[in-house]
Design an enzyme around this catalytic site. Structure first.
Site, PDB file in Angstrom:
ATOM      1  N   CYS A  52       0.815  -0.963  -0.092  1.00 38.20           N
ATOM      2  CA  CYS A  52      -0.067   0.729  -0.169  1.00 38.20           C
ATOM      3  C   CYS A  52       0.913   1.490   0.168  1.00 38.20           C
ATOM      4  O   CYS A  52       0.394   2.383  -0.376  1.00 38.20           O
ATOM      5  CB  CYS A  52      -0.801   0.026   1.389  1.00 38.20           C
ATOM      6  N   CYS A  61      -3.537  -2.419  -1.244  1.00 42.04           N
ATOM      7  CA  CYS A  61      -1.955  -3.594  -0.642  1.00 42.04           C
ATOM      8  C   CYS A  61      -1.862  -5.017  -1.690  1.00 42.04           C
ATOM      9  O   CYS A  61      -1.498  -5.471  -1.458  1.00 42.04           O
ATOM     10  CB  CYS A  61      -3.373  -3.962   0.642  1.00 42.04           C
ATOM     11  N   LYS A  86      -5.763  -8.579  11.096  1.00 38.42           N
ATOM     12  CA  LYS A  86      -5.385  -7.528  10.823  1.00 38.42           C
ATOM     13  C   LYS A  86      -7.320  -6.928  10.845  1.00 38.42           C
ATOM     14  O   LYS A  86      -7.423  -6.814   9.940  1.00 38.42           O
ATOM     15  CB  LYS A  86      -4.878  -6.854  10.032  1.00 38.42           C
ATOM     16  N   ARG A 137      -1.835   6.522   7.973  1.00 35.80           N
ATOM     17  CA  ARG A 137      -2.517   6.642   6.039  1.00 35.80           C
ATOM     18  C   ARG A 137      -1.567   8.307   5.625  1.00 35.80           C
ATOM     19  O   ARG A 137      -0.890   8.449   4.879  1.00 35.80           O
ATOM     20  CB  ARG A 137      -3.560   6.570   6.003  1.00 35.80           C
ATOM     21  N   ARG A 142     -11.141  -1.459   1.905  1.00 39.19           N
ATOM     22  CA  ARG A 142      -9.877  -2.485   2.415  1.00 39.19           C
ATOM     23  C   ARG A 142     -10.541  -3.670   2.791  1.00 39.19           C
ATOM     24  O   ARG A 142     -10.110  -4.674   3.495  1.00 39.19           O
ATOM     25  CB  ARG A 142      -8.632  -2.039   3.391  1.00 39.19           C
ATOM     26  N   LYS A 159      -4.243  -6.401  15.039  1.00 43.22           N
ATOM     27  CA  LYS A 159      -3.809  -5.405  15.525  1.00 43.22           C
ATOM     28  C   LYS A 159      -5.602  -4.956  14.668  1.00 43.22           C
ATOM     29  O   LYS A 159      -5.905  -5.730  13.832  1.00 43.22           O
ATOM     30  CB  LYS A 159      -3.331  -5.287  14.162  1.00 43.22           C
ATOM     31  N   TYR A 161       3.404   3.160  18.895  1.00 38.61           N
ATOM     32  CA  TYR A 161       4.973   4.534  19.495  1.00 38.61           C
ATOM     33  C   TYR A 161       4.898   5.041  20.810  1.00 38.61           C
ATOM     34  O   TYR A 161       5.660   6.067  20.259  1.00 38.61           O
ATOM     35  CB  TYR A 161       3.845   5.684  18.146  1.00 38.61           C
TER      36      TYR A 161
HETATM   37  C1  PBG Z   1       0.134  -1.632   6.053  1.00 33.83           C
HETATM   38  C2  PBG Z   1      -0.246  -1.037   7.351  1.00 33.83           C
HETATM   39  C3  PBG Z   1      -1.215   0.032   8.078  1.00 33.83           C
HETATM   40  C4  PBG Z   1      -0.769   0.259   9.665  1.00 33.83           C
HETATM   41  C5  PBG Z   1       0.611  -1.156   9.007  1.00 33.83           C
HETATM   42  N1  PBG Z   1       0.858  -1.981   8.388  1.00 33.83           N
HETATM   43  C6  PBG Z   1      -2.309   0.472   7.731  1.00 33.83           C
HETATM   44  C7  PBG Z   1      -3.169  -0.341   6.618  1.00 33.83           C
HETATM   45  O1  PBG Z   1      -3.666  -1.600   6.977  1.00 33.83           O
HETATM   46  O2  PBG Z   1      -4.646   0.580   6.545  1.00 33.83           O
HETATM   47  C8  PBG Z   1      -1.281   0.764   9.820  1.00 33.83           C
HETATM   48  C9  PBG Z   1      -0.485   1.205  11.737  1.00 33.83           C
HETATM   49  C10 PBG Z   1      -0.776   2.227  12.914  1.00 33.83           C
HETATM   50  O3  PBG Z   1      -2.216   2.269  12.242  1.00 33.83           O
HETATM   51  O4  PBG Z   1      -0.011   2.238  13.115  1.00 33.83           O
HETATM   52  N2  PBG Z   1      -0.974  -2.405   5.107  1.00 33.83           N
END
Ligand code: PBG
Length: 324
Positions: free
Chosen positions: A122, A130, A195, A205, A217, A248, A313
């Site tokens: 992505c 992605c 996820k 993003r 997504r 996640k 973070y």
């Molecule tokens: C990539 C990805 C994402 C995150 C980690 N890897 C974004 C998404 O899927 O849109 C999000 C991490 C975060 O929000 O801290 N696919």
């Protein structure tokens, strides 16, 4: 036996007593600090929705990695902001891409630090999805080979752990086979197994410049209402060769972390994502929450739910607070 023989407050009277009987001891040993690599040199640009988090060029990334390692944090995970984007995310495969160069530079600095990489398209596709697009849809099987090549290029650059986050079916097997066929059978995979399609990725993003340019997504990331499906996703990823699995986001999905922990005997990770971080930062900046107490409480909650590994973070701040 009950009151007055039972008085649970007896063990809460002093910090020494509380510390001795504490069931969850939050530890820096499971922290992973996410970082955003951009082109150029001496670039360090704060992400507006994520105070304290920066887009940085390779040289500045290495500097911050030195600090991260010095705090006892065992790992970073890298995300790339490439120079160019195209429909197939080709720039993610380049041996001289931002992430590949960052891995090499961090490894060259000989820090006591694991370098993990996010494996996904992505950030590298012009449409922001992605996977590659066929007939207006994100095409699963056509994406697998590119993901596997990307993972291999990270491994070649020296990555210690590969973390596929795309949610294509079969990607763990595709990556495992590619790695094994090219001499990287010892490189572990931490899959973003469960996820969810979450609004909490909003600030990320902005940080990774990876917002989808059309649609969303939902056809590949999981529906927030599901937990049985998360267990299925984890089981499949483990069958395909994942060494560790991740849930996640973290905070709205503590029950999912717990369910995965109870069902599978592998290390479980949780990603305390950008939106979760931004909420805490915004409230703390307004003086509405005590940031230190809130962060340590929520990280403790994620660990208590069953996470061995926490991508966050807050890692640097939490590491400092845990020391004092
Ligand atoms: C990539 C990805 C994402 C995150 C980690 N890897 C974004 C998404 O899927 O849109 C999000 C991490 C975060 O929000 O801290 N696919």
């Amino acid at each position: 036996m009950t009151f007055p023989a039972q008085r649970p407050r007896r063990l809460r009277r002093t910090e020494l007593l509380r510390g001795m009987v504490r069931e969850t001891r939050l530890s820096v040993a499971g922290f992973v600090y996410p970082m955003f690599v951009c082109p150029g040199s001496n670039v360090r640009q704060e992400v507006s929705s994520m105070p304290g988090v920066h887009q940085q060029s390779v040289d500045r990334i290495v500097e911050e990695c030195r600090e991260v390692a010095g705090l006892g944090i065992p790992a970073v995970i890298l995300f790339g902001l490439p120079e160019t984007k195209d429909a197939a995310g080709k720039s993610s495969l380049s041996a001289t891409g931002v992430v590949q160069r960052a891995i090499e530079a961090i490894k060259k600095a000989k820090l006591n630090l694991l370098v993990m990489t996010d494996v996904c398209l992505c950030e590298y596709t012009d449409h922001g999805h992605c996977g590659v697009i066929e007939n207006g849809e994100v095409a699963n099987d056509a994406t697998l080979e590119i993901l596997a090549e990307q993972a291999l290029s990270h491994a070649r650059a020296g990555a210690d752990v590969l973390a596929p986050s795309d949610m294509m079916d079969g990607r763990v097997a595709a990556i495992r086979n590619k790695l094994d066929a090219n001499g990287f059978s010892e490189t572990p995979i931490l899959s973003y197994a469960a996820k969810y399609c979450s609004a909490f990725y909003g600030p990320f993003r902005e940080a990774a410049q990876s917002a989808p340019q059309f649609g969303d997504r939902r056809s590949y990331q999981m529906d927030p209402g599901n937990v049985r499906e998360a267990l299925k996703e984890v089981a499949l990823d483990l069958e395909e060769g994942a060494d560790m699995v991740m849930v996640k986001p973290a905070l709205p999905y503590l029950d999912v972390i717990r369910a995965v922990r109870e069902r599978f005997d592998v290390p479980v990770g949780a990603y305390n994502v950008s939106g979760e971080y931004a909420m805490v930062k915004a409230a703390a900046q307004k003086g509405w929450l005590d940031e230190k107490r809130v962060v340590l409480e929520l990280l403790t909650g994620i660990q208590r739910a069953g996470a061995d590994i926490i991508l966050t973070y807050h890692a640097k701040d939490a590491a400092k607070w845990l020391k004092t």
